[in-house]
Write a protein that holds these residues in place. Structure first.
Motif, PDB file in Angstrom:
ATOM      1  N   TYR A  31     -10.969  -1.670   3.535  1.00 22.94           N
ATOM      2  CA  TYR A  31     -10.971  -0.966   2.435  1.00 22.94           C
ATOM      3  C   TYR A  31      -9.005  -1.017   2.647  1.00 22.94           C
ATOM      4  O   TYR A  31      -8.320  -0.791   1.759  1.00 22.94           O
ATOM      5  CB  TYR A  31     -11.253   0.433   2.532  1.00 22.94           C
ATOM      6  N   LEU A  32      -8.544  -1.289   3.864  1.00 20.77           N
ATOM      7  CA  LEU A  32      -7.340  -0.970   2.773  1.00 20.77           C
ATOM      8  C   LEU A  32      -6.144  -1.824   3.415  1.00 20.77           C
ATOM      9  O   LEU A  32      -5.581  -1.858   2.319  1.00 20.77           O
ATOM     10  CB  LEU A  32      -6.897  -0.430   4.957  1.00 20.77           C
ATOM     11  N   LEU A  33      -7.210  -3.345   3.704  1.00 23.92           N
ATOM     12  CA  LEU A  33      -6.650  -4.704   3.021  1.00 23.92           C
ATOM     13  C   LEU A  33      -6.824  -4.481   1.607  1.00 23.92           C
ATOM     14  O   LEU A  33      -5.293  -4.928   1.201  1.00 23.92           O
ATOM     15  CB  LEU A  33      -7.519  -5.628   3.915  1.00 23.92           C
ATOM     16  N   PHE A  34      -7.632  -4.253   1.106  1.00 24.52           N
ATOM     17  CA  PHE A  34      -8.137  -5.107  -0.973  1.00 24.52           C
ATOM     18  C   PHE A  34      -6.831  -3.853  -0.978  1.00 24.52           C
ATOM     19  O   PHE A  34      -6.446  -4.217  -2.138  1.00 24.52           O
ATOM     20  CB  PHE A  34      -9.143  -4.723  -1.258  1.00 24.52           C
ATOM     21  N   THR A  35      -7.165  -2.482  -0.757  1.00 22.50           N
ATOM     22  CA  THR A  35      -6.307  -1.562  -1.619  1.00 22.50           C
ATOM     23  C   THR A  35      -5.187  -1.374  -1.283  1.00 22.50           C
ATOM     24  O   THR A  35      -4.125  -1.025  -2.691  1.00 22.50           O
ATOM     25  CB  THR A  35      -6.257   0.068  -0.718  1.00 22.50           C
ATOM     26  N   THR A  36      -4.846  -2.234  -0.724  1.00 24.44           N
ATOM     27  CA  THR A  36      -3.087  -2.771  -0.851  1.00 24.44           C
ATOM     28  C   THR A  36      -2.438  -3.868  -1.312  1.00 24.44           C
ATOM     29  O   THR A  36      -1.677  -4.265  -1.979  1.00 24.44           O
ATOM     30  CB  THR A  36      -2.570  -3.501   1.210  1.00 24.44           C
ATOM     31  N   ILE A  37      -4.019  -4.482  -1.615  1.00 22.44           N
ATOM     32  CA  ILE A  37      -3.425  -6.553  -2.389  1.00 22.44           C
ATOM     33  C   ILE A  37      -3.513  -6.552  -3.931  1.00 22.44           C
ATOM     34  O   ILE A  37      -3.073  -6.792  -3.836  1.00 22.44           O
ATOM     35  CB  ILE A  37      -4.057  -7.879  -1.255  1.00 22.44           C
ATOM     36  N   ILE A  38      -4.910  -5.482  -3.534  1.00 23.68           N
ATOM     37  CA  ILE A  38      -4.899  -6.054  -5.596  1.00 23.68           C
ATOM     38  C   ILE A  38      -3.954  -5.587  -6.029  1.00 23.68           C
ATOM     39  O   ILE A  38      -4.204  -3.561  -5.587  1.00 23.68           O
ATOM     40  CB  ILE A  38      -6.157  -5.081  -5.367  1.00 23.68           C
ATOM     41  N   GLU A  39      -3.858  -5.720  -6.602  1.00 26.63           N
ATOM     42  CA  GLU A  39      -2.669  -5.189  -8.072  1.00 26.63           C
ATOM     43  C   GLU A  39      -3.546  -4.427  -9.240  1.00 26.63           C
ATOM     44  O   GLU A  39      -4.459  -4.547  -9.914  1.00 26.63           O
ATOM     45  CB  GLU A  39      -1.790  -5.976  -8.957  1.00 26.63           C
ATOM     46  N   ILE A  40      -2.995  -2.946  -9.162  1.00 30.59           N
ATOM     47  CA  ILE A  40      -3.988  -1.609  -9.879  1.00 30.59           C
ATOM     48  C   ILE A  40      -2.892  -1.197 -10.787  1.00 30.59           C
ATOM     49  O   ILE A  40      -1.603  -0.827 -10.565  1.00 30.59           O
ATOM     50  CB  ILE A  40      -4.523  -0.844  -8.760  1.00 30.59           C
ATOM     51  N   PRO A  41      -4.303  -1.814 -12.197  1.00 28.96           N
ATOM     52  CA  PRO A  41      -2.955  -0.922 -13.533  1.00 28.96           C
ATOM     53  C   PRO A  41      -2.661   0.393 -12.948  1.00 28.96           C
ATOM     54  O   PRO A  41      -2.756   1.515 -11.976  1.00 28.96           O
ATOM     55  CB  PRO A  41      -4.225  -0.567 -14.332  1.00 28.96           C
ATOM     56  N   SER A  42      -1.062   0.659 -13.148  1.00 29.71           N
ATOM     57  CA  SER A  42      -0.343   2.404 -13.565  1.00 29.71           C
ATOM     58  C   SER A  42      -1.356   3.017 -14.630  1.00 29.71           C
ATOM     59  O   SER A  42      -2.419   2.695 -15.335  1.00 29.71           O
ATOM     60  CB  SER A  42       0.816   2.567 -14.598  1.00 29.71           C
ATOM     61  N   GLY A  43      -2.140   4.151 -13.836  1.00 30.72           N
ATOM     62  CA  GLY A  43      -2.352   5.069 -13.942  1.00 30.72           C
ATOM     63  C   GLY A  43      -3.873   5.099 -13.686  1.00 30.72           C
ATOM     64  O   GLY A  43      -5.154   6.217 -13.075  1.00 30.72           O
ATOM     65  N   PHE A  48      -9.436   3.932  -8.185  1.00 28.03           N
ATOM     66  CA  PHE A  48      -9.847   2.712  -7.311  1.00 28.03           C
ATOM     67  C   PHE A  48      -9.758   2.852  -6.765  1.00 28.03           C
ATOM     68  O   PHE A  48     -10.991   2.710  -5.861  1.00 28.03           O
ATOM     69  CB  PHE A  48      -8.878   1.817  -8.100  1.00 28.03           C
ATOM     70  N   LEU A  49      -9.238   3.879  -5.399  1.00 26.69           N
ATOM     71  CA  LEU A  49      -9.127   4.212  -4.614  1.00 26.69           C
ATOM     72  C   LEU A  49     -10.269   5.398  -3.820  1.00 26.69           C
ATOM     73  O   LEU A  49     -10.827   4.659  -2.995  1.00 26.69           O
ATOM     74  CB  LEU A  49      -7.095   4.649  -3.938  1.00 26.69           C
ATOM     75  N   LYS A  50     -10.520   6.513  -4.642  1.00 26.08           N
ATOM     76  CA  LYS A  50     -11.475   7.034  -4.393  1.00 26.08           C
ATOM     77  C   LYS A  50     -13.033   6.125  -4.740  1.00 26.08           C
ATOM     78  O   LYS A  50     -13.758   6.166  -3.423  1.00 26.08           O
ATOM     79  CB  LYS A  50     -11.831   8.189  -4.981  1.00 26.08           C
ATOM     80  N   GLU A  51     -12.792   5.462  -5.372  1.00 27.46           N
ATOM     81  CA  GLU A  51     -14.547   4.764  -5.716  1.00 27.46           C
ATOM     82  C   GLU A  51     -14.452   3.201  -4.739  1.00 27.46           C
ATOM     83  O   GLU A  51     -15.429   3.338  -4.204  1.00 27.46           O
ATOM     84  CB  GLU A  51     -14.320   4.082  -7.444  1.00 27.46           C
ATOM     85  N   TYR A  52     -13.331   2.819  -4.317  1.00 30.00           N
ATOM     86  CA  TYR A  52     -13.967   2.022  -3.368  1.00 30.00           C
ATOM     87  C   TYR A  52     -13.607   2.258  -1.813  1.00 30.00           C
ATOM     88  O   TYR A  52     -14.561   1.820  -1.313  1.00 30.00           O
ATOM     89  CB  TYR A  52     -12.227   0.670  -3.307  1.00 30.00           C
ATOM     90  N   MET A  53     -12.933   3.902  -1.574  1.00 34.29           N
ATOM     91  CA  MET A  53     -13.831   4.559  -0.689  1.00 34.29           C
ATOM     92  C   MET A  53     -15.354   4.494   0.104  1.00 34.29           C
ATOM     93  O   MET A  53     -16.147   4.093   0.638  1.00 34.29           O
ATOM     94  CB  MET A  53     -13.071   6.052  -0.648  1.00 34.29           C
ATOM     95  N   PHE A  54     -15.974   4.949  -1.220  1.00 34.57           N
ATOM     96  CA  PHE A  54     -17.125   4.935  -1.301  1.00 34.57           C
ATOM     97  C   PHE A  54     -18.130   3.794  -1.450  1.00 34.57           C
ATOM     98  O   PHE A  54     -19.552   3.504  -0.625  1.00 34.57           O
ATOM     99  CB  PHE A  54     -17.572   5.518  -2.491  1.00 34.57           C
TER     100      PHE A  54
END
Length: 243
Positions: A31-43, A48-54
């Motif tokens: 979770y911590l790795l992918f939410t760091t390296i994946i480029e998330i579109p603005s807004g 994304f962070l919430k959904e990937y947590m689940f």
């Protein structure tokens, strides 16, 4: 007797803390790795962070259901521990109840650690009722997954149970949308994803986290899966005992 045996199981669990740690920390690291390296579109960051947590919490919980729970049952049967317990006054139902309670304690640890990490490190925000509701839903919903573990345990062989459990673990994570968003799947894979229990376990908690109404459809699907797998496991077990 029930409380005493549960205490013994928890002490034994502390001796196997390596697997417990990996089952929780590995999904957390992902979770911590992918939410760091994946480029998330603005807004889209918060969503994304919430959904990937689940997703990663569900991934962690299923590891207990599909790996540690069935392997524990098979191992104790092969060692003769089950037979010794059943020769005492302990009912078979109490034995399985303790195993379920022990696993649900592991569920709670996983949910608390991953949720707190997501809130503190990734600044995931939800209201108190959403945090609590999502946690309880995952905790109870994951217990329905134990029916699959019970079915795997009927293999009565540690290597086979481990192999089948790992295959189910990875396949259900991939097809259930725990690694990649389902909306990015091709149509034929979406059809499969919407039928997997992993998708519905994640979805029923995610909807609460988004402040939406309780997803009775997903919960009903999980209950149906639980009933079916439990019945199949009991049928196999009864046939084996008759032989």
């Amino acid at each position: 007797m029930l409380a005493t045996y549960l205490l013994i199981e928890l002490k034994m669990l502390c001796r196997k803390k390596v697997y417990l740690t990996l089952s929780i920390l590995l999904p957390l690291m992902f979770y911590l790795l992918f939410t760091t390296i994946i480029e998330i579109p603005s807004g889209m960051e918060d969503k994304f962070l919430k959904e990937y947590m689940f997703s990663m919490t569900t991934f962690s919980l299923t590891s207990f259901c599909l790996l540690s729970f069935p392997i524990d049952l098979v191992e104790e049967q092969q060692l003769g521990w089950q037979k010794q317990l059943f020769s005492t006054r302990m009912p078979i139902s109490s034995y399985y109840l303790v195993k379920v309670l022990k696993t649900m304690i592991q569920f709670a640890l996983s949910i608390i650690i991953i949720f707190l990490s997501a809130a503190w490190i990734r600044h995931v925000t939800m209201s108190f009722s959403e945090w609590l509701g999502a946690a309880l839903t995952l905790w109870l919903g994951a217990s329905l997954f134990l029916a699959i573990g019970l079915l795997i345990a009927q293999l009565n062989d540690i290597q086979k149970a481990s192999g089948i459990g790992n295959i189910c673990y990875i396949v259900l994570a991939l097809t259930g949308g725990l690694w990649f968003p389902v909306n990015q799947f091709p149509h034929w894979l979406k059809v499969i994803a919407y039928k997997t229990p992993t998708y519905h376990l994640k979805q029923v908690a995610l909807d609460i986290g988004k402040g939406e109404q309780f997803n009775w459809g997903s919960m009903s699907t999980l209950i149906c899966y639980s009933i079916v797998f439990t019945l199949i496991a009991l049928i196999i077990k009864n046939k084996r005992e008759v032989k």
